[in-house]
Design an enzyme around this catalytic site. Structure first.
Site, PDB file in Angstrom:
ATOM      1  N   ASP A 146     139.910  68.946  50.903  1.00  0.00           N
ATOM      2  CA  ASP A 146     139.282  68.417  51.684  1.00  0.00           C
ATOM      3  C   ASP A 146     137.396  68.548  51.353  1.00  0.00           C
ATOM      4  O   ASP A 146     136.573  68.079  52.281  1.00  0.00           O
ATOM      5  CB  ASP A 146     139.510  69.240  53.187  1.00  0.00           C
ATOM      6  CG  ASP A 146     140.833  68.640  53.526  1.00  0.00           C
ATOM      7  OD1 ASP A 146     141.171  67.552  53.410  1.00  0.00           O
ATOM      8  OD2 ASP A 146     141.525  69.645  54.132  1.00  0.00           O
ATOM      9  N   HIS A 162     143.022  78.436  50.668  1.00  0.00           N
ATOM     10  CA  HIS A 162     144.151  77.824  50.754  1.00  0.00           C
ATOM     11  C   HIS A 162     145.428  78.815  50.780  1.00  0.00           C
ATOM     12  O   HIS A 162     144.917  79.797  50.165  1.00  0.00           O
ATOM     13  CB  HIS A 162     144.459  76.744  49.595  1.00  0.00           C
ATOM     14  CG  HIS A 162     145.699  75.687  50.038  1.00  0.00           C
ATOM     15  ND1 HIS A 162     146.919  76.109  49.779  1.00  0.00           N
ATOM     16  CD2 HIS A 162     145.302  74.499  50.594  1.00  0.00           C
ATOM     17  CE1 HIS A 162     147.599  74.918  50.245  1.00  0.00           C
ATOM     18  NE2 HIS A 162     146.705  74.125  50.725  1.00  0.00           N
TER      19      HIS A 162
HETATM   20  N1  CMC Z   1     135.601  80.644  54.755  1.00  0.00           N
HETATM   21  C1  CMC Z   1     135.347  82.075  54.753  1.00  0.00           C
HETATM   22  N2  CMC Z   1     136.541  83.079  54.699  1.00  0.00           N
HETATM   23  C2  CMC Z   1     137.626  82.516  54.512  1.00  0.00           C
HETATM   24  C3  CMC Z   1     138.013  81.105  54.184  1.00  0.00           C
HETATM   25  C4  CMC Z   1     137.000  80.160  54.446  1.00  0.00           C
HETATM   26  N3  CMC Z   1     137.245  78.731  54.528  1.00  0.00           N
HETATM   27  N4  CMC Z   1     139.294  81.196  54.225  1.00  0.00           N
HETATM   28  C5  CMC Z   1     139.920  82.302  53.833  1.00  0.00           C
HETATM   29  N5  CMC Z   1     138.948  83.158  54.218  1.00  0.00           N
HETATM   30  C6  CMC Z   1     139.152  84.568  54.157  1.00  0.00           C
HETATM   31  C7  CMC Z   1     139.560  85.362  55.428  1.00  0.00           C
HETATM   32  O1  CMC Z   1     138.749  85.476  56.327  1.00  0.00           O
HETATM   33  C8  CMC Z   1     140.428  86.288  55.003  1.00  0.00           C
HETATM   34  O2  CMC Z   1     139.479  87.476  54.729  1.00  0.00           O
HETATM   35  P1  CMC Z   1     140.063  88.820  54.899  1.00  0.00           P
HETATM   36  O3  CMC Z   1     140.872  89.220  54.028  1.00  0.00           O
HETATM   37  O4  CMC Z   1     138.881  89.720  54.843  1.00  0.00           O
HETATM   38  O5  CMC Z   1     140.340  89.031  56.495  1.00  0.00           O
HETATM   39  C9  CMC Z   1     141.024  85.962  53.757  1.00  0.00           C
HETATM   40  O6  CMC Z   1     139.874  85.011  53.134  1.00  0.00           O
HETATM   41  C10 CMC Z   1     142.175  85.383  53.492  1.00  0.00           C
HETATM   42  O7  CMC Z   1     142.249  84.409  54.585  1.00  0.00           O
HETATM   43  P2  CMC Z   1     143.554  84.097  55.323  1.00  0.00           P
HETATM   44  O8  CMC Z   1     143.003  83.272  56.741  1.00  0.00           O
HETATM   45  O9  CMC Z   1     144.273  85.256  55.645  1.00  0.00           O
HETATM   46  O10 CMC Z   1     144.345  82.962  54.675  1.00  0.00           O
HETATM   47  P3  CMC Z   1     145.258  81.856  55.283  1.00  0.00           P
HETATM   48  O11 CMC Z   1     146.286  81.510  53.971  1.00  0.00           O
HETATM   49  O12 CMC Z   1     146.053  82.306  56.593  1.00  0.00           O
HETATM   50  O13 CMC Z   1     144.222  80.406  55.367  1.00  0.00           O
HETATM   51  C11 CMC Z   1     143.353  78.513  55.370  1.00  0.00           C
HETATM   52  C12 CMC Z   1     144.339  79.333  54.888  1.00  0.00           C
HETATM   53  C13 CMC Z   1     143.499  77.148  54.567  1.00  0.00           C
HETATM   54  C14 CMC Z   1     143.770  78.173  56.699  1.00  0.00           C
HETATM   55  C15 CMC Z   1     142.058  79.019  55.240  1.00  0.00           C
HETATM   56  O14 CMC Z   1     141.511  79.408  53.857  1.00  0.00           O
HETATM   57  C16 CMC Z   1     140.848  78.367  56.162  1.00  0.00           C
HETATM   58  O15 CMC Z   1     140.749  78.507  57.313  1.00  0.00           O
HETATM   59  N6  CMC Z   1     140.198  77.403  55.425  1.00  0.00           N
HETATM   60  C17 CMC Z   1     139.076  76.519  55.903  1.00  0.00           C
HETATM   61  C18 CMC Z   1     139.712  75.338  56.399  1.00  0.00           C
HETATM   62  C19 CMC Z   1     140.530  74.335  55.346  1.00  0.00           C
HETATM   63  O16 CMC Z   1     139.614  74.073  54.574  1.00  0.00           O
HETATM   64  N7  CMC Z   1     141.687  73.919  55.641  1.00  0.00           N
HETATM   65  C20 CMC Z   1     142.165  72.824  54.515  1.00  0.00           C
HETATM   66  C21 CMC Z   1     143.458  73.413  53.803  1.00  0.00           C
HETATM   67  S1  CMC Z   1     143.808  72.018  52.446  1.00  0.00           S
HETATM   68  C22 CMC Z   1     144.352  70.824  53.241  1.00  0.00           C
HETATM   69  C23 CMC Z   1     145.597  70.753  53.826  1.00  0.00           C
HETATM   70  O17 CMC Z   1     146.520  70.883  52.910  1.00  0.00           O
HETATM   71  O18 CMC Z   1     146.002  71.040  54.844  1.00  0.00           O
END
Ligand code: CMC
Length: 446
Positions: free
Chosen positions: A381, A324
């Site tokens: 989720d 998240h």
């Molecule tokens: N699986 C594997 N790696 C992950 C995941 C994941 N679900 N989420 C983040 N990472 C890694 C990402 O690759 C990055 O690694 P590095 O630093 O080595 O490049 C690090 O963790 C930070 O991730 P980010 O993408 O920079 O973080 P963000 O804040 O931009 O993204 C997120 C947040 C929710 C989009 C992401 O965690 C994700 O895609 N999760 C899966 C989708 C999901 O479950 N979404 C629902 C969110 S809760 C419901 C809502 O409120 O909408």
């Protein structure tokens, strides 16, 4: 440019949205300015960066708004490090345990929990606006029968703006209130009809004697040949799920609603824009994606292979329902959701093998360095899909249910924005990296 913090003692006597005595000093090309520091009632302080542009001609660069507060808000507070979520100060766990969804809506919209009379009046108003105009029903027929229900939601909810356009005055308190009531009341009907349309079943009209969530379940699961019979445990479970999803600060869909409506646009159309943003798998679409992922994994044996894929930077696969932007600790909604999931499965006597896969996946991921070092925990989720499936919903409806529950958040944030005297049309700037000025070349010379 150099940036350093000032050192004055903070004045927290009146700690609501106050400018503190602290400042941040910025030096750029020999000129030093002080940026005011604002502190809210809770959470990190915020630097007011407006003077950067006015006095130094600078913009700030923050893709994805990772460090940007886009507005002041009194609605929802999140402490991502501690895993805290509160609506208007009330912890999410208490609201889910003791409250119901409609009183949570009242709280978000009007600032306080309602007394009995206020609740009854609110409930009555909502109940009496649940029907759709008969002409609205015809919109559904235009969609392919296999259309994703979120596509239908975007279209039909947006179409509400054509029914309520000239009558809306967003600058008028009463106009905003009646629009808010209509949006909250009609959203479950629109959602239930999206489901019915895909099933090829007739639309079921709302019933005024039923509570909000029960009415929604009946509109989904009743058929002309057999009426739906309420199971109070399941209705209560869905009500709790709705409470958990009601608002979540300045997330992507809420920011979309705010930005769209900052131009004074029709609120129904702006909420339709919020539905679009919610649909994406990184946001509300993750509940559908998480269940599909659990089904694809299928058994505990296959978990390690999927975890390796999630860690592989060359593989686009991510663990859905994990991670998240704000929570760097366990998502407090996920904790309640996991409990609701167990309650529902136990009540229905279902032994879902996917629950075992989910729990084992969580256990292994939380011990894995990749997930530990990045503070990746299950989010809301992760367990919601298993619960919603047990309640009888197909995967394609999961994000629709999120949209139904989040409507109040979008509406409350829209109202707050319109009522904010600092409100201006949202207009971010950019760092231009395209070609410098060049002269037009006639086509025969290119
Ligand atoms: N699986 C594997 N790696 C992950 C995941 C994941 N679900 N989420 C983040 N990472 C890694 C990402 O690759 C990055 O690694 P590095 O630093 O080595 O490049 C690090 O963790 C930070 O991730 P980010 O993408 O920079 O973080 P963000 O804040 O931009 O993204 C997120 C947040 C929710 C989009 C992401 O965690 C994700 O895609 N999760 C899966 C989708 C999901 O479950 N979404 C629902 C969110 S809760 C419901 C809502 O409120 O909408």
């Amino acid at each position: 440019m150099s940036v350093r913090g000032g050192s004055d003692v903070r004045d927290r006597e009146n700690n609501r949205n106050m400018t503190s005595k602290e400042t941040v000093r910025v030096t750029y090309k020999g000129k030093e300015i002080e940026l005011p520091v604002l502190h809210g009632t809770d959470g990190p302080d915020v630097v007011d960066i407006a003077p950067l542009n006015k006095e130094l001609g600078l913009f700030t660069y923050d893709p994805g708004f990772k460090a940007t507060a886009s507005c002041r808000s009194e609605l929802t507070f999140i402490d991502g490090k501690k895993g805290i979520l509160r609506y208007r100060g009330y912890p999410i766990e208490q609201l889910a345990e003791h409250g119901n969804y409609l009183e949570t809506c009242y709280l978000l919209l009007y600032g306080e929990l309602p007394n009995q009379q206020q609740y009854d009046e609110f409930n009555d108003k909502i109940t009496r606006h649940t029907m759709l105009h008969e002409q609205m029903m015809r919109f559904y027929q235009g969609f392919r029968r296999d259309a994703h229900p979120m596509a239908i939601m975007v279209g039909v909810f947006g179409a509400l703006s054509s029914f309520h356009h000239s009558s809306i005055n967003v600058t008028d308190d009463k106009g905003r209130d009646i629009s808010s009531i209509r949006m909250l009341a009609k959203m479950p009907t629109i959602a239930a009809y999206a489901y019915k349309y895909a099933k090829g079943q007739p639309f079921i009209y709302p019933r005024n004697e039923l509570y909000y969530t029960s009415n929604f379940l009946r509109m989904c699961f009743s058929v002309p040949t057999e009426d739906w019979h309420e199971d109070p445990v399941l209705s209560r479970a869905l009500d709790k799920i709705f409470i958990l999803h009601a608002d979540h600060e300045q997330n992507a869909s809420t920011s979309t609603v705010r930005l769209a409506s900052s131009s004074g646009a029709n609120p129904y159309a702006c909420v339709a824009a919020g539905i679009v943003s919610l649909w994406g798998p990184a946001h509300g679409g993750a509940n559908e994606a998480a269940l599909k992922m659990l089904m694809e994994i299928g058994s505990v044996k296959r978990i390690p292979a999927y975890l390796e894929r999630a860690k592989d930077k060359n593989d686009p696969f991510r663990l859905m329902g994990f991670g998240h932007r704000v929570y760097k600790n366990y998502d407090p909604r996920a904790r309640v959701m996991q409990k609701v999931c167990h309650e529902v499965l136990e009540h229905l006597g279902i032994e879902d093998p996917l629950l075992e896969v989910a729990m084992e996946l969580e256990r292994i991921a939380l011990e894995d360095d990749y997930f530990k070092s990045r503070n990746l925990y299950p989010n809301i989720d992760f367990y919601s899909g298993i619960t919603l499936r047990a309640l009888g919903f197909p995967t394609s409806m999961f994000t629709v249910l999120f949209a139904v529950a989040r409507t109040v958040g979008w509406v409350a944030q829209w109202r707050e924005m319109i009522e904010d005297p600092e409100q201006k049309i949202g207009r971010p700037r950019q760092l231009y990296v395209g070609p410098e000025k060049r002269d037009y070349i006639p086509m025969d010379q290119r």
